[in-house]
Design an enzyme around this catalytic site. Structure first.
Site, PDB file in Angstrom:
ATOM      1  N   LEU A 253       0.837  -1.201   0.000  1.00 29.05           N
ATOM      2  CA  LEU A 253       0.000   0.000   0.000  1.00 29.05           C
ATOM      3  C   LEU A 253       0.876   1.257   0.000  1.00 29.05           C
ATOM      4  CD1 LEU A 253      -2.998   1.092   0.364  1.00 29.05           C
ATOM      5  CD2 LEU A 253      -2.325   1.454   2.724  1.00 29.05           C
TER       6      LEU A 253
ATOM      7  N   ASP B 205     -11.482   4.784   4.292  1.00 29.26           N
ATOM      8  CA  ASP B 205     -12.117   3.904   3.313  1.00 29.26           C
ATOM      9  C   ASP B 205     -11.917   4.652   2.005  1.00 29.26           C
ATOM     10  OD1 ASP B 205     -13.988   2.954   1.398  1.00 29.26           O
ATOM     11  OD2 ASP B 205     -15.059   1.942   3.003  1.00 29.26           O
ATOM     12  N   HIS B 206     -10.999   4.175   1.181  1.00 28.04           N
ATOM     13  CA  HIS B 206     -10.567   5.038   0.074  1.00 28.04           C
ATOM     14  C   HIS B 206     -11.678   5.301  -0.952  1.00 28.04           C
ATOM     15  CE1 HIS B 206      -9.625   1.249  -2.045  1.00 28.04           C
ATOM     16  NE2 HIS B 206      -9.578   1.932  -3.151  1.00 28.04           N
TER      17      HIS B 206
ATOM     18  N   HIS C 133     -16.480  -0.504   1.215  1.00 30.23           N
ATOM     19  CA  HIS C 133     -16.618   0.402   0.069  1.00 30.23           C
ATOM     20  C   HIS C 133     -18.070   0.505  -0.432  1.00 30.23           C
ATOM     21  CE1 HIS C 133     -12.384   0.163   0.295  1.00 30.23           C
ATOM     22  NE2 HIS C 133     -12.165  -0.799  -0.567  1.00 30.23           N
TER      23      HIS C 133
ATOM     24  N   ARG D 149     -19.060 -13.064 -16.457  1.00 28.44           N
ATOM     25  CA  ARG D 149     -19.844 -12.014 -15.792  1.00 28.44           C
ATOM     26  C   ARG D 149     -20.200 -12.394 -14.359  1.00 28.44           C
ATOM     27  NH1 ARG D 149     -24.743 -11.632 -17.827  1.00 28.44           N
ATOM     28  NH2 ARG D 149     -25.087  -9.596 -16.887  1.00 28.44           N
TER      29      ARG D 149
HETATM   30  N1  LIG Z   1      -2.336  -3.008  -0.868  1.00 28.95           N
HETATM   31  C1  LIG Z   1      -3.471  -2.394  -1.219  1.00 28.95           C
HETATM   32  O1  LIG Z   1      -3.723  -2.117  -2.381  1.00 28.95           O
HETATM   33  C2  LIG Z   1      -4.468  -2.018  -0.162  1.00 28.95           C
HETATM   34  C3  LIG Z   1      -4.209  -2.244   1.177  1.00 28.95           C
HETATM   35  N2  LIG Z   1      -5.102  -1.836   2.118  1.00 28.95           N
HETATM   36  C4  LIG Z   1      -4.825  -2.044   3.543  1.00 28.95           C
HETATM   37  O2  LIG Z   1      -3.595  -1.425   3.889  1.00 28.95           O
HETATM   38  C5  LIG Z   1      -2.937  -2.152   4.895  1.00 28.95           C
HETATM   39  C6  LIG Z   1      -1.554  -2.518   4.413  1.00 28.95           C
HETATM   40  O3  LIG Z   1      -1.682  -3.306   3.246  1.00 28.95           O
HETATM   41  P1  LIG Z   1      -0.432  -3.796   2.382  1.00 28.95           P
HETATM   42  O4  LIG Z   1       0.564  -2.712   2.257  1.00 28.95           O
HETATM   43  O5  LIG Z   1      -0.993  -4.418   1.177  1.00 28.95           O
HETATM   44  O6  LIG Z   1       0.150  -4.935   3.321  1.00 28.95           O
HETATM   45  P2  LIG Z   1       1.564  -5.609   3.329  1.00 28.95           P
HETATM   46  O7  LIG Z   1       1.346  -7.075   3.485  1.00 28.95           O
HETATM   47  O8  LIG Z   1       2.425  -5.153   2.211  1.00 28.95           O
HETATM   48  O9  LIG Z   1       2.141  -5.107   4.727  1.00 28.95           O
HETATM   49  C7  LIG Z   1       2.721  -3.821   4.947  1.00 28.95           C
HETATM   50  C8  LIG Z   1       3.984  -3.991   5.778  1.00 28.95           C
HETATM   51  O10 LIG Z   1       3.621  -4.497   7.055  1.00 28.95           O
HETATM   52  C9  LIG Z   1       4.603  -5.421   7.513  1.00 28.95           C
HETATM   53  N3  LIG Z   1       3.958  -6.716   7.743  1.00 28.95           N
HETATM   54  C10 LIG Z   1       3.405  -7.541   6.837  1.00 28.95           C
HETATM   55  N4  LIG Z   1       2.898  -8.627   7.414  1.00 28.95           N
HETATM   56  C11 LIG Z   1       3.135  -8.498   8.733  1.00 28.95           C
HETATM   57  C12 LIG Z   1       2.847  -9.291   9.872  1.00 28.95           C
HETATM   58  N5  LIG Z   1       2.197 -10.442   9.752  1.00 28.95           N
HETATM   59  N6  LIG Z   1       3.236  -8.849  11.074  1.00 28.95           N
HETATM   60  C13 LIG Z   1       3.874  -7.686  11.191  1.00 28.95           C
HETATM   61  N7  LIG Z   1       4.175  -6.891  10.139  1.00 28.95           N
HETATM   62  C14 LIG Z   1       3.806  -7.285   8.938  1.00 28.95           C
HETATM   63  C15 LIG Z   1       5.641  -5.528   6.427  1.00 28.95           C
HETATM   64  O11 LIG Z   1       6.701  -4.640   6.778  1.00 28.95           O
HETATM   65  P3  LIG Z   1       8.036  -5.106   7.547  1.00 28.95           P
HETATM   66  O12 LIG Z   1       8.109  -6.584   7.504  1.00 28.95           O
HETATM   67  O13 LIG Z   1       9.134  -4.423   6.807  1.00 28.95           O
HETATM   68  O14 LIG Z   1       7.827  -4.551   8.885  1.00 28.95           O
HETATM   69  C16 LIG Z   1       4.954  -5.005   5.196  1.00 28.95           C
HETATM   70  O15 LIG Z   1       5.846  -4.397   4.314  1.00 28.95           O
HETATM   71  C17 LIG Z   1      -3.826  -3.355   5.189  1.00 28.95           C
HETATM   72  O16 LIG Z   1      -4.631  -3.056   6.285  1.00 28.95           O
HETATM   73  C18 LIG Z   1      -4.636  -3.496   3.917  1.00 28.95           C
HETATM   74  O17 LIG Z   1      -5.872  -4.129   4.167  1.00 28.95           O
HETATM   75  C19 LIG Z   1      -6.253  -1.178   1.779  1.00 28.95           C
HETATM   76  C20 LIG Z   1      -6.571  -0.922   0.471  1.00 28.95           C
HETATM   77  C21 LIG Z   1      -5.728  -1.353  -0.625  1.00 28.95           C
HETATM   78  O1  LIG Z   2      -9.700  -2.146  -0.707  1.00 35.95           O
HETATM   79  C1  LIG Z   2      -9.589  -2.746  -1.754  1.00 35.95           C
HETATM   80  O2  LIG Z   2      -9.855  -2.106  -2.897  1.00 35.95           O
HETATM   81  C2  LIG Z   2      -9.299  -2.572  -4.113  1.00 35.95           C
HETATM   82  C3  LIG Z   2     -10.042  -1.837  -5.222  1.00 35.95           C
HETATM   83  O3  LIG Z   2      -9.730  -0.472  -5.145  1.00 35.95           O
HETATM   84  P1  LIG Z   2      -9.838   0.433  -6.448  1.00 35.95           P
HETATM   85  O4  LIG Z   2      -9.550   1.799  -5.959  1.00 35.95           O
HETATM   86  O5  LIG Z   2      -8.826  -0.092  -7.422  1.00 35.95           O
HETATM   87  O6  LIG Z   2     -11.218   0.270  -6.974  1.00 35.95           O
HETATM   88  C4  LIG Z   2      -9.439  -4.061  -4.252  1.00 35.95           C
HETATM   89  O7  LIG Z   2      -8.738  -4.498  -5.407  1.00 35.95           O
HETATM   90  C5  LIG Z   2      -8.835  -4.728  -3.048  1.00 35.95           C
HETATM   91  O8  LIG Z   2      -9.056  -6.122  -3.127  1.00 35.95           O
HETATM   92  C6  LIG Z   2      -9.437  -4.192  -1.772  1.00 35.95           C
HETATM   93  O9  LIG Z   2      -8.662  -4.652  -0.671  1.00 35.95           O
END
Ligand SMILES: NC(=O)C1=CN([C@@H]2O[C@H](COP(=O)(O)OP(=O)(O)OC[C@H]3O[C@@H](n4cnc5c(N)ncnc54)[C@H](OP(=O)(O)O)[C@@H]3O)[C@@H](O)[C@H]2O)C=CC1
Ligand SMILES: O=C1O[C@H](COP(=O)(O)O)[C@@H](O)[C@H](O)[C@H]1O
Length: 512
Positions: free
Chosen positions: A31, A192-193, A255, A476
């Site tokens: 993220l 909530d984006h 969402h 679909r």
């Molecule tokens: N990715 C996306 O597109 C979206 C993500 N989100 C939300 O954003 C948040 C982060 O998502 P995202 O970046 O994808 O997640 P990641 O799995 O990439 O985790 C982010 C960082 O957290 C640390 N991490 C991962 N797993 C664990 C663990 N089990 N215990 C402790 N630290 C951990 C790692 O950093 P390190 O090991 O270096 O500490 C990792 O780089 C979540 O809540 C997700 O639901 C929401 C919308 C979209």
């Molecule tokens: O939060 C989430 O949203 C994405 C979709 O976001 P968008 O801005 O590309 O419409 C979704 O792919 C993901 O599974 C979910 O965690």
């Protein structure tokens, strides 16, 4: 420079006088690189970050400064602003540490405190914004570590928490209690984006600034509402996360339900954030928990060399029954909406990328032109942002036939030099301006979980009523879908032979 833009800049400057340090927890993650840093760059490029700002990434991964810069800037689209990107990089620092260790946080605190940006402050405050780009499993230990060790004693603190906020009512309430013991509701921003998306932010303007829509917005005129989320790719690479959450928690409980509340709520007494959130909570209270009979669930299977859900390498449970598609009907028991189904539909690995709201009106009573199609108002959230109204018109020329056509406001055609900021850019700006309108309040969250928790528990305990239909990757959705929406009153007029003209047009090709 438009005055609206300057107003936003002034609001940030007024809110956060002194210094501002933005701390991105989980800076090594997906993220952070895809959304958080690109959004921060967008704000910087447009002059929305305060002058005295520093951005400090924090995570366990050990990285040198250059690795960090490479990682967090790889998704930034800078166009002709490469010099701006270079000066943005100068604002960035990285500190590595653990999530459950006071010494690590004290180290982070000292790093921030000794930085130029906080040291230089002799007037104003040393403000800190914490952005938790982290998995929910570490929200609480991180919040505790921050509060004990990094909380600004001489400034404003803001904590941005990512979704999902819990797994069900109990876990969400537990998380809420833990967070609210540490930070005040005013300090917490549950993101909530979808609330930062242009067309979602437009719903209130459409409804409350137009006499026409205001008067036709209830059960007397509206037959059914569909809110649809379609993604053309599966869970590839995210199977571990997804299998625990499923499509209902991933997209629908947050969402799509947020979009529903904006469509269904009563008019707030003002545009003040609490007034808006009060109305959202009120309408959520009128929605009964979703019944399993009012759902259609599915999981995708392999097709055309695309892997099925169960073949995802990151998925541990190869017998998983987690839905990757769901259609679920919400009933709102109030004067305005009784009897009108709100059909939420969300699916991965479908035939297209599309998010839209489709409001279908009743047939014309005693219609002179029998057989004419129902009016539909469509709010196209993405891609190709648009609002269009399907309506009936006389076939031009000698014919007296009634045909279905549309009034179409397609953004890329209407607005020249259109720039729609990313949702995260808009929401982080709201955090800096201290505007909670587009963030989820604690009571709103509780109500949202109440609507979905019984259904989620039934699905997870593999209740005998739960039936997961298969659908092919790229289709679909389950073949039962058309009959499902028809059952709730949606009427598609096949004779009308209408397709939205912009359906297959690439928006960038239309840019004026
Ligand atoms: N990715 C996306 O597109 C979206 C993500 N989100 C939300 O954003 C948040 C982060 O998502 P995202 O970046 O994808 O997640 P990641 O799995 O990439 O985790 C982010 C960082 O957290 C640390 N991490 C991962 N797993 C664990 C663990 N089990 N215990 C402790 N630290 C951990 C790692 O950093 P390190 O090991 O270096 O500490 C990792 O780089 C979540 O809540 C997700 O639901 C929401 C919308 C979209
Ligand atoms: O939060 C989430 O949203 C994405 C979709 O976001 P968008 O801005 O590309 O419409 C979704 O792919 C993901 O599974 C979910 O965690």
């Amino acid at each position: 420079m438009t005055s609206a833009v300057q107003l936003l800049r002034d609001q940030v400057a007024k809110e956060l006088q002194g210094s501002v340090t933005i701390i991105v927890l989980g800076a090594s993650g997906d993220l952070a690189k895809k959304k958080t840093y690109p959004a921060l760059f967008g704000l910087y490029r447009n002059g929305f970050l305060p002058d005295n700002v520093r951005i400090v990434g924090y995570a366990r991964t050990k990285m040198d400064h250059q690795d960090y810069l490479n990682r967090v800037t790889q998704y930034i689209k800078f166009g002709e602003d490469s010099d701006k990107l270079e000066s943005f990089k100068e604002l960035l620092d990285y500190v590595s540490g653990q999530y459950d260790d006071d010494t690590s946080y004290q180290n982070l605190d000292q790093f921030i405190y000794k930085s130029e940006v906080e040291r230089s402050i002799d007037a104003g405050k040393r403000n800190r914004v914490f952005y938790m780009a982290l998995p929910p499993s570490v929200f609480v230990p991180v919040a505790k570590g921050l509060k004990r060790n990094v909380y600004a004693k001489e400034g404003i603190n803001r904590v941005v928490v990512e979704k999902p906020f819990g797994m069900d009512s109990d876990s969400s309430n537990h998380l809420g209690r833990e967070l609210s013991a540490l930070f005040s509701e005013n300090e917490i921003y549950r993101i909530d984006h979808y609330l930062g998306k242009e067309m979602v932010k437009n719903i209130m303007n459409l409804r409350f600034a137009n006499v026409l829509f205001g008067h036709a917005w209830d059960r007397k005129f509206i037959d059914n509402v569909q809110i649809t989320f379609k993604e053309p790719f599966g869970t590839e690479g995210r199977g571990g996360y997804f299998d625990e959450f499923g499509i209902i928690r991933d997209v629908m409980q947050n969402h799509l339900l947020q979009v529903l509340t904006l469509i269904a709520m009563e008019r707030p007494i003002s545009t003040d954030s609490e007034a808006i959130r009060d109305e959202k909570v009120k309408v959520l209270k009128c929605i009964q928990p979703i019944a399993i009979e009012d759902t259609l669930l599915g999981q995708y299977v392999a097709a055309d060399s695309n892997p099925g859900y169960l073949e995802d390498e990151t998925l541990k449970n190869k017998d998983s029954l987690t839905p990757t598609f769901a259609a679920a009907v919400c009933w709102i028991n109030n004067e305005r909406w009784e009897g009108v189904p709100f059909i939420l539909k969300a699916g991965k690995a479908l035939n297209e990328a599309k998010v839209e709201v489709r409001i279908q009106f009743h047939h014309v009573a005693g219609n002179l032109f029998s057989g004419s199609a129902r009016n539909e108002l469509v709010i196209r959230i993405q891609p190709k942002e648009a609002v269009y109204m399907k309506f009936n018109n006389k076939q031009p020329g000698l014919s007296y036939q009634t045909i279905q056509t549309d009034l179409d406001l397609t953004y890329h055609q209407r607005y020249s030099d259109l720039h729609i900021p990313d949702a995260y850019e808009s929401l982080i700006l709201d955090v800096l301006r201290n505007d909670h309108s587009n963030f989820v309040r604690d009571d709103e969250l509780e109500r949202a979980w109440n609507i979905f928790t019984p259904l989620l528990h039934k699905i997870e305990t593999h209740d005998s009523e739960v039936d997961i239909k298969q659908y092919a990757y790229g289709s679909r959705g389950p073949k039962e879908l058309d009959a499902f929406v028809k059952k709730y009153g949606y009427h598609r007029d096949e004779k009308a032979d209408y397709t939205w003209p912009l359906q297959n047009v690439n928006p960038s090709a239309n840019k004026l």
